[in-house]
Design a protein around this motif. Structure first.
Motif, PDB file in Angstrom:
ATOM      1  N   VAL A 172     -47.207 103.276 -44.379  1.00 58.61           N
ATOM      2  CA  VAL A 172     -46.223 103.628 -43.348  1.00 58.61           C
ATOM      3  C   VAL A 172     -45.472 104.880 -43.766  1.00 58.61           C
ATOM      4  N   CYS A 211     -47.497 107.929 -43.082  1.00 65.26           N
ATOM      5  CA  CYS A 211     -48.269 107.892 -41.834  1.00 65.26           C
ATOM      6  C   CYS A 211     -48.042 109.137 -40.961  1.00 65.26           C
ATOM      7  N   THR A 212     -49.139 109.649 -40.449  1.00 75.88           N
ATOM      8  CA  THR A 212     -49.074 110.774 -39.496  1.00 75.88           C
ATOM      9  C   THR A 212     -49.893 110.443 -38.241  1.00 75.88           C
ATOM     10  N   HIS A 264     -44.157 111.566 -36.572  1.00 73.50           N
ATOM     11  CA  HIS A 264     -44.008 111.918 -37.992  1.00 73.50           C
ATOM     12  C   HIS A 264     -43.417 113.326 -38.138  1.00 73.50           C
ATOM     13  N   ARG A 303     -39.343 112.796 -37.692  1.00 73.53           N
ATOM     14  CA  ARG A 303     -38.573 111.779 -38.408  1.00 73.53           C
ATOM     15  C   ARG A 303     -37.925 112.371 -39.662  1.00 73.53           C
ATOM     16  N   LEU A 359     -41.911 100.405 -33.728  1.00 67.46           N
ATOM     17  CA  LEU A 359     -42.218 101.740 -34.247  1.00 67.46           C
ATOM     18  C   LEU A 359     -41.456 101.978 -35.541  1.00 67.46           C
ATOM     19  N   LYS A 360     -42.089 102.650 -36.455  1.00 69.32           N
ATOM     20  CA  LYS A 360     -41.460 102.895 -37.751  1.00 69.32           C
ATOM     21  C   LYS A 360     -40.803 104.277 -37.834  1.00 69.32           C
ATOM     22  N   CYS A 361     -40.954 105.075 -36.799  1.00 69.37           N
ATOM     23  CA  CYS A 361     -40.331 106.402 -36.783  1.00 69.37           C
ATOM     24  C   CYS A 361     -39.510 106.555 -35.508  1.00 69.37           C
ATOM     25  N   ALA A 418     -50.410 103.401 -31.708  1.00 72.58           N
ATOM     26  CA  ALA A 418     -50.684 103.953 -33.042  1.00 72.58           C
ATOM     27  C   ALA A 418     -50.003 103.140 -34.136  1.00 72.58           C
ATOM     28  N   CYS A 419     -48.837 102.613 -33.833  1.00 68.49           N
ATOM     29  CA  CYS A 419     -48.048 101.930 -34.870  1.00 68.49           C
ATOM     30  C   CYS A 419     -48.266 100.423 -34.884  1.00 68.49           C
ATOM     31  N   HIS A 429     -49.314  98.327 -37.993  1.00 67.17           N
ATOM     32  CA  HIS A 429     -48.320  98.174 -39.069  1.00 67.17           C
ATOM     33  C   HIS A 429     -47.496  96.911 -38.844  1.00 67.17           C
TER      34      HIS A 429
HETATM   35  S1  SF4 Z   1     -44.334 105.814 -35.508  1.00 67.15           S
HETATM   36 FE1  SF4 Z   1     -45.803 104.591 -36.635  1.00 67.15          FE
HETATM   37  S2  SF4 Z   1     -47.791 105.488 -36.076  1.00 67.15           S
HETATM   38 FE2  SF4 Z   1     -46.228 107.013 -35.555  1.00 67.15          FE
HETATM   39  S3  SF4 Z   1     -46.092 108.319 -37.389  1.00 67.15           S
HETATM   40 FE3  SF4 Z   1     -44.509 106.714 -37.572  1.00 67.15          FE
HETATM   41  S4  SF4 Z   1     -45.471 105.095 -38.797  1.00 67.15           S
HETATM   42 FE4  SF4 Z   1     -47.118 106.428 -38.021  1.00 67.15          FE
END
Ligand code: SF4
Length: 224
Positions: free
Chosen positions: A50, A53-54, A59, A62, A122-124, A139-140, A143
């Motif tokens: 994570v 991650c791109t 990404h 963030r 979502l992680k970002c 995409a996320c 995770h």
């Molecule tokens: S939101 Fe999730 S999928 Fe998108 S860049 Fe961040 S970690 Fe990766």
């Protein structure tokens, strides 16, 4: 069963009166971990994947990824939508006023931030706190799915519209999803309002107490 005293304490607290490496080679960077490989990652591997991650455009904007916090063996998993500005800055989900409110909601049912696991879909952070796009959510997604597999919670609380829609694959309003026990695989899932929404619409806070009570009843085995 929650008592009236607990209900009042809750409302007071809420401010109311009364995957596998491609070609079998180690990925050159965490960003290259494929969707398939995520299902095989342990906590450290997932955290690293994570962090680097791109997979989606987020990404680029963030400050840092926001992986999630809490106990990896938690019975409760709280899932929100995406980091906001302060989460992006601090690297932790549900901080600031909404985070404090979530802490109060948890405390009212005898749980603490450290005893549950809190994560976002979502992680970002999406810029300007816009809703995540379908592409970003897709995409996320793996995770979050791997986090759920690793935690193996006994109950999931989907907090807010975006999380509930993604987890249950629906576009029903939160108001219609509340008050029911949904299933995510074998795990019961309760939908409730996002604390940020409750801050804007305090009249809904009483309903969030009902949601927490429902979740407690499911946890106690009173409801299947
Ligand atoms: S939101 Fe999730 S999928 Fe998108 S860049 Fe961040 S970690 Fe990766």
């Amino acid at each position: 069963m929650q008592t009236e005293l607990q209900r009042r304490a809750y409302l007071r607290a809420m401010g109311i009166d009364v995957w596998i490496p491609r070609d079998q080679a180690e990925p050159e960077s965490d960003a290259e971990v494929t969707e398939a490989a995520v299902v095989d990652l342990d906590w450290d591997g997932l955290r690293a994947a994570v962090s680097g991650c791109t997979r989606c455009q987020l990404h680029q904007t963030r400050t840092q990824t926001v992986f999630g916090v809490g106990s990896p063996d938690a019975d409760w998993m709280i899932i929100g939508e995406a980091p906001g500005a302060e989460e992006d800055r601090r690297g932790e989900p549900f901080v600031g006023r909404a985070g404090k409110l979530l802490d109060e909601m948890l405390r009212a049912i005898g749980e603490a931030r450290a005893s549950v696991f809190i994560a976002n879909v979502l992680k970002c952070r999406p810029p300007n706190n816009r809703d995540p796009s379908a592409d970003e959510s897709t995409a996320c997604r793996s995770h979050l799915e791997r986090q759920i597999e690793l935690v193996q919670p006994k109950i999931i609380l989907a907090v807010g519209r975006v999380a509930a829609h993604l987890l249950l694959d629906t576009d029903e309003p939160v108001g219609r999803m509340r008050g029911k026990v949904h299933q995510l695989g074998a795990t019961p899932l309760i939908v409730t309002y996002h604390p940020a929404y409750l801050l804007r619409s305090p009249s809904q806070k009483r309903k969030s107490w009902d949601d927490m009570c429902l979740a407690r009843r499911v946890m106690s085995g009173a409801l299947a």
